[in-house]
Design an enzyme around this catalytic site. Structure first.
Site, mmCIF file in Angstrom:
data_model
loop_
_atom_site.group_PDB
_atom_site.id
_atom_site.type_symbol
_atom_site.label_atom_id
_atom_site.label_comp_id
_atom_site.label_asym_id
_atom_site.label_seq_id
_atom_site.Cartn_x
_atom_site.Cartn_y
_atom_site.Cartn_z
ATOM 1 N N PHE A 71 12.401 -1.510 -22.995
ATOM 2 C CA PHE A 71 11.870 -1.056 -21.747
ATOM 3 C C PHE A 71 12.981 -1.392 -20.661
ATOM 4 O O PHE A 71 13.373 -2.542 -20.661
ATOM 5 C CB PHE A 71 10.539 -1.598 -21.612
ATOM 6 N N ASP A 107 8.545 -9.207 -25.901
ATOM 7 C CA ASP A 107 7.847 -8.393 -24.993
ATOM 8 C C ASP A 107 6.402 -7.880 -25.630
ATOM 9 O O ASP A 107 6.611 -7.173 -26.408
ATOM 10 C CB ASP A 107 8.626 -7.420 -24.262
ATOM 11 N N ARG A 115 3.377 10.805 -25.917
ATOM 12 C CA ARG A 115 2.567 9.549 -26.354
ATOM 13 C C ARG A 115 1.247 9.715 -26.514
ATOM 14 O O ARG A 115 0.664 10.133 -25.422
ATOM 15 C CB ARG A 115 2.927 8.376 -25.589
ATOM 16 N N TYR A 139 -2.603 -4.812 -18.065
ATOM 17 C CA TYR A 139 -3.266 -3.519 -17.528
ATOM 18 C C TYR A 139 -3.455 -2.567 -18.762
ATOM 19 O O TYR A 139 -3.855 -1.356 -18.517
ATOM 20 C CB TYR A 139 -2.644 -2.732 -16.394
ATOM 21 N N LYS A 140 -2.429 -2.485 -19.861
ATOM 22 C CA LYS A 140 -2.368 -1.825 -20.873
ATOM 23 C C LYS A 140 -3.732 -2.057 -21.992
ATOM 24 O O LYS A 140 -4.731 -1.723 -21.534
ATOM 25 C CB LYS A 140 -1.072 -1.877 -21.571
#
Ligand SMILES: *Cc1c(COP(=O)(O)O)cnc(C)c1O
Length: 408
Positions: free
Chosen positions: A122, A194, A367, A219-220
């Site tokens: 990322f 990660d 996605r 938050y995911k």
């Protein structure tokens, strides 16, 4: 292939969906970017603001133990990550936590001076490493990038720390944490994983696999709300490390207001400054749901959902030839399905317009993120069906769907 209704009826996690606020008629498949609101989160936030903050003001730091939230919420996260109490802090954001961990790992493993990161990491992970390398200078920190599939052939002799994603954000590929961590250790390297796209979706054994450090966001798949704090994991054996960002909350006695920094013992030295009590309150409440489920049940349903979606894509003329970037092998799949498509962006917008909430990643990836906590098998089928209709009727050609938003 089993019927969606049959799978939904037999789903042991189906009852959890009612905890979430989900709009009727929409299929939310973006929980890998921002999880939905759990009603328990809004109720707890209202309590913390209207009762604790409003009524108790400054004394709340003591009476409600606000000051300990990074650690108490970290301890709530620990079992979700396969870590022990005292090894996880909830604080700052993933990027800042990665900076702290990379700097600490470099120093722990001196005189080695390289950070090895994956080429397809990322972006923030590599930007942070680049900034640290510039700050420390080439003699102390050199950056090297490699493709994860070439790790076996990479010379690791001067590598202090390897920085990798557990699940690749674009393809949804899950990496073999155990094997790669062993490989890193055999070469004398530390490793930082990660967990942005695996925390809350995959059963992670940080302790079992002897992982050194890890970072992630809440938050995911953990559903703690937009911009909710990140977390960091530092194995107990590494907690004597120096922390580059020396803030007063990481001091051994912050309220002694001493002139010089003395690090706290244990994980709390990885704290920087004051954390958001409201944001932490949202995390605490959001994590409650994990006390009633096992990560292995979550993982089982997540794989069944993505399988069901892939099965439906494969049975339909308009979708069966799409390029699926996500590995079909269970051991290599996270909780999303990524499709590469010629008209990826407009297709993603056409899906959203028809109530299937997905997202788009450059250059051409749509996605579909599935969460076992609230998604249904019938939703997987519906998403595949609507995608098929969009491709069949070329609805993506509507010029409205080509206008880019800032956040994709
Ligand atoms: C979402 C995500 C991030 C975000 O980092 P923040 O500091 O929370 O903005 C980092 N890494 C990965 C792999 C991600 O998916």
């Amino acid at each position: 292939m089993k019927a969606s209704a049959e799978l939904d009826a037999a789903d042991p996690l189906a009852h959890l969906r009612q905890q979430f606020v989900l709009s009727a008629g929409k299929v939310y498949l973006d929980g890998n970017s921002l999880g939905p609101l759990n009603r328990k989160v809004s109720a707890h936030l209202a309590r913390v603001t209207n009762e604790q903050w409003a009524e108790d003001l400054i004394s709340g730091w003591n009476t409600h133990n606000w000051i300990d939230l990074p650690l108490t919420v970290g301890n709530q996260l620990a079992p979700i990550l396969g870590a022990r109490s005292g090894e996880v802090l909830c604080c700052d954001n993933l990027s800042i936590n990665l900076f702290k961990c990379l700097a600490a790992a470099l120093e722990l493993n001196a005189p080695r001076r390289k950070i090895l990161t994956e080429a397809h990491h990322f972006p923030t992970d590599n930007y942070i490493a680049q900034g640290l390398s510039q700050l420390l200078g080439h003699e102390r920190c050199e950056l090297q990038t490699a493709l994860i599939e070439n790790l076996d052939q990479t010379d690791l002799r001067d590598v202090a720390v390897i920085s990798l994603s557990h699940v690749n954000f674009k393809t949804g590929e899950l990496r073999d944490m155990q094997r790669i961590t062993q490989q890193a250790h055999a070469a004398g390297c530390l490793i930082i994983w990660d967990l942005a796209h695996s925390a809350g979706a995959v059963d992670i054994g940080l302790g079992q696999h002897q992982v050194d450090m890890a970072v992630g966001c809440t938050y995911k798949f953990l559903n703690a709300g937009p911009g909710a704090p990140g977390f960091l994991f530092v194995a107990e054996r590494h907690q004597h490390a120096n922390v580059a960002l020396q803030g007063w909350m990481g001091h051994a006695d912050g309220f002694a207001f001493e002139e010089h920094y003395r690090p706290a013992s244990g994980i709390t030295r990885f704290l920087t400054g004051t954390q958001s009590v409201l944001a932490m309150a949202a995390v605490t409440a959001a994590l409650g749901i994990f006390e009633s489920v096992t990560l292995s049940d979550v993982r089982k349903k997540s794989l069944a959902l993505t399988d069901h979606f892939l099965d439906h894509l494969a049975t339909c003329n308009w979708t069966r030839n799409l390029e699926v970037l996500t590995p079909t092998e269970h051991a290599m799949r996270g909780s999303q399905v990524s499709l590469a498509m010629e008209h990826g962006y407009p297709v993603s917008q056409a899906l959203i317009d028809r109530g299937v909430i997905v997202d788009f990643r450059e250059p051409n990836i749509v996605r579909f993120g599935f969460s076992a906590l609230y998604n249904q098998f019938s939703e997987a089928e519906r998403a595949a069906q609507i995608l098929s209709d969009i491709l069949k009727n070329e609805w993506f050609l509507d010029p409205r769907y080509s206008q880019r938003n800032t956040v994709t």
